[in-house]
Design a protein around this motif. Structure first.
Motif, PDB file in Angstrom:
ATOM      1  N   GLU A  73       3.773  13.239   9.358  1.00  0.00           N
ATOM      2  CA  GLU A  73       5.019  13.299   8.596  1.00  0.00           C
ATOM      3  C   GLU A  73       4.839  13.921   7.213  1.00  0.00           C
ATOM      4  O   GLU A  73       5.830  14.188   6.522  1.00  0.00           O
ATOM      5  CB  GLU A  73       5.609  11.892   8.462  1.00  0.00           C
ATOM      6  N   ARG A  74       3.591  14.173   6.814  1.00  0.00           N
ATOM      7  CA  ARG A  74       3.340  14.719   5.468  1.00  0.00           C
ATOM      8  C   ARG A  74       2.313  15.853   5.523  1.00  0.00           C
ATOM      9  O   ARG A  74       1.603  16.101   4.560  1.00  0.00           O
ATOM     10  CB  ARG A  74       2.842  13.605   4.537  1.00  0.00           C
ATOM     11  N   ARG A  75       2.270  16.548   6.640  1.00  0.00           N
ATOM     12  CA  ARG A  75       1.186  17.502   6.851  1.00  0.00           C
ATOM     13  C   ARG A  75       1.218  18.680   5.881  1.00  0.00           C
ATOM     14  O   ARG A  75       0.163  19.137   5.420  1.00  0.00           O
ATOM     15  CB  ARG A  75       1.192  17.996   8.296  1.00  0.00           C
ATOM     16  N   PRO A  96      -7.606  10.905   5.804  1.00  0.00           N
ATOM     17  CA  PRO A  96      -6.183  10.754   5.471  1.00  0.00           C
ATOM     18  C   PRO A  96      -5.371   9.897   6.423  1.00  0.00           C
ATOM     19  O   PRO A  96      -4.257   9.503   6.091  1.00  0.00           O
ATOM     20  CB  PRO A  96      -5.678  12.195   5.508  1.00  0.00           C
ATOM     21  N   ALA A  97      -5.874   9.628   7.633  1.00  0.00           N
ATOM     22  CA  ALA A  97      -5.106   8.966   8.701  1.00  0.00           C
ATOM     23  C   ALA A  97      -4.002   9.907   9.187  1.00  0.00           C
ATOM     24  O   ALA A  97      -4.065  11.112   8.954  1.00  0.00           O
ATOM     25  CB  ALA A  97      -4.568   7.619   8.249  1.00  0.00           C
ATOM     26  N   ASP A  98      -3.000   9.378   9.858  1.00  0.00           N
ATOM     27  CA  ASP A  98      -2.001  10.204  10.540  1.00  0.00           C
ATOM     28  C   ASP A  98      -1.102  10.927   9.536  1.00  0.00           C
ATOM     29  O   ASP A  98      -0.233  10.322   8.910  1.00  0.00           O
ATOM     30  CB  ASP A  98      -1.157   9.325  11.460  1.00  0.00           C
ATOM     31  N   SER A 156      -0.274   7.011   4.483  1.00  0.00           N
ATOM     32  CA  SER A 156       0.632   5.865   4.396  1.00  0.00           C
ATOM     33  C   SER A 156       0.920   5.455   2.957  1.00  0.00           C
ATOM     34  O   SER A 156       1.696   4.531   2.717  1.00  0.00           O
ATOM     35  CB  SER A 156       0.054   4.670   5.164  1.00  0.00           C
ATOM     36  N   ASN A 157       0.299   6.141   2.009  1.00  0.00           N
ATOM     37  CA  ASN A 157       0.461   5.809   0.594  1.00  0.00           C
ATOM     38  C   ASN A 157       1.172   6.962  -0.112  1.00  0.00           C
ATOM     39  O   ASN A 157       0.604   8.040  -0.285  1.00  0.00           O
ATOM     40  CB  ASN A 157      -0.912   5.561  -0.040  1.00  0.00           C
ATOM     41  N   ASN A 199       0.812  -1.218   0.000  1.00  0.00           N
ATOM     42  CA  ASN A 199       0.000   0.000   0.000  1.00  0.00           C
ATOM     43  C   ASN A 199       0.846   1.269   0.000  1.00  0.00           C
ATOM     44  O   ASN A 199       0.325   2.359  -0.210  1.00  0.00           O
ATOM     45  CB  ASN A 199      -0.927   0.021   1.219  1.00  0.00           C
ATOM     46  N   ARG A 200       2.127   1.149   0.246  1.00  0.00           N
ATOM     47  CA  ARG A 200       2.989   2.326   0.324  1.00  0.00           C
ATOM     48  C   ARG A 200       3.103   3.030  -1.025  1.00  0.00           C
ATOM     49  O   ARG A 200       3.325   4.241  -1.083  1.00  0.00           O
ATOM     50  CB  ARG A 200       4.375   1.923   0.837  1.00  0.00           C
ATOM     51  N   ASN A 201       2.977   2.288  -2.105  1.00  0.00           N
ATOM     52  CA  ASN A 201       3.050   2.875  -3.449  1.00  0.00           C
ATOM     53  C   ASN A 201       1.862   2.420  -4.285  1.00  0.00           C
ATOM     54  O   ASN A 201       2.015   1.912  -5.395  1.00  0.00           O
ATOM     55  CB  ASN A 201       4.365   2.474  -4.128  1.00  0.00           C
TER      56      ASN A 201
END
Length: 221
Positions: A63-65, A58-60, A34-35, A4-6
């Motif tokens: 780290e990409r806010r 979006p979930a957490d 996470s994607n 799911n990361r990519n």
């Protein structure tokens, strides 16, 4: 997270998927954070489902806010509903500060402890991004479209037996109410109840629709 990361559009491109997207009442994108291809996937599935409700959780995003708020600005016309929890709300506020988009007063930006501040802040965000926003917190849930805002108190569980998945339960219940034309207050009430039953593990499993109806009948009538 694994494959799911990519997870990009090319993994689901087919005539069958296009047919499903084109005929769906709602299209939901979760776990954007996470994607790494989440933005590409968002554009693809929402552009290919012009007649559907477009729902984003979006979930957490910690780290990409900054990237996420840029996505909200760039693709607001594709997103009908954004669902976030308290932590995700705070991450959005911090990202707006980093980008010098200060839309919430310094006095209230981190204060979600009263319904009034919660409503004001969600209204600001909805008005800024031009997206309907739902936020669910320990004190209650709010929906706003930048014009109107509705708050409903949370149902506090006597014990918490399970945590992971509570947000998904809230989302699914809110969407259920939305698609069945519940009033905004009713959507929030229903979503809060389902999340409460899930957290308490009241039925030793994710509550079914019959479980929820029976609970309402037994405890509210």
């Amino acid at each position: 997270v694994g494959d799911n990361r990519n997870f990009g559009p090319e993994l689901i491109e087919s005539m069958d998927v296009l047919s499903i997207l084109n005929s769906s009442s709602a299209v939901v994108l979760t776990n954007w954070a996470s994607n790494l291809r989440g933005t590409d996937l968002l554009k693809y599935i929402f552009e290919k489902s012009p007649n559907s409700l477009h729902f984003l959780d979006p979930a957490d995003i910690s780290e990409r806010r900054v990237e996420f708020i840029q996505d909200l600005k760039n693709h607001s016309k594709l997103i009908d509903l954004l669902s976030i929890n308290e932590n995700e709300y705070l991450q959005i506020i911090h990202a707006l500060e980093d980008s010098e988009d200060r839309i919430v007063s310094d006095k209230n930006k981190n204060n979600l402890k009263t319904p009034l501040n919660l409503c004001k802040n969600v209204w600001f965000l909805s008005n800024f991004f031009k997206i309907d926003i739902c936020i669910h917190t320990v004190i209650g849930s709010v929906w706003s479209n930048g014009y109107n805002t509705v708050f409903v108190n949370a149902i506090t569980p006597s014990k918490i037996n399970i945590v992971s998945g509570a947000g998904d339960s809230w989302d699914s219940a809110f969407l259920f109410g939305h698609l069945l034309n519940f009033k905004n207050e009713e959507k929030l009430c229903f979503a809060n109840l389902v999340a409460f039953l899930y957290l308490e593990n009241f039925y030793n499993d994710t509550p079914s629709l019959r479980d929820i109806v029976n609970y309402i009948y037994n405890y509210y009538f």
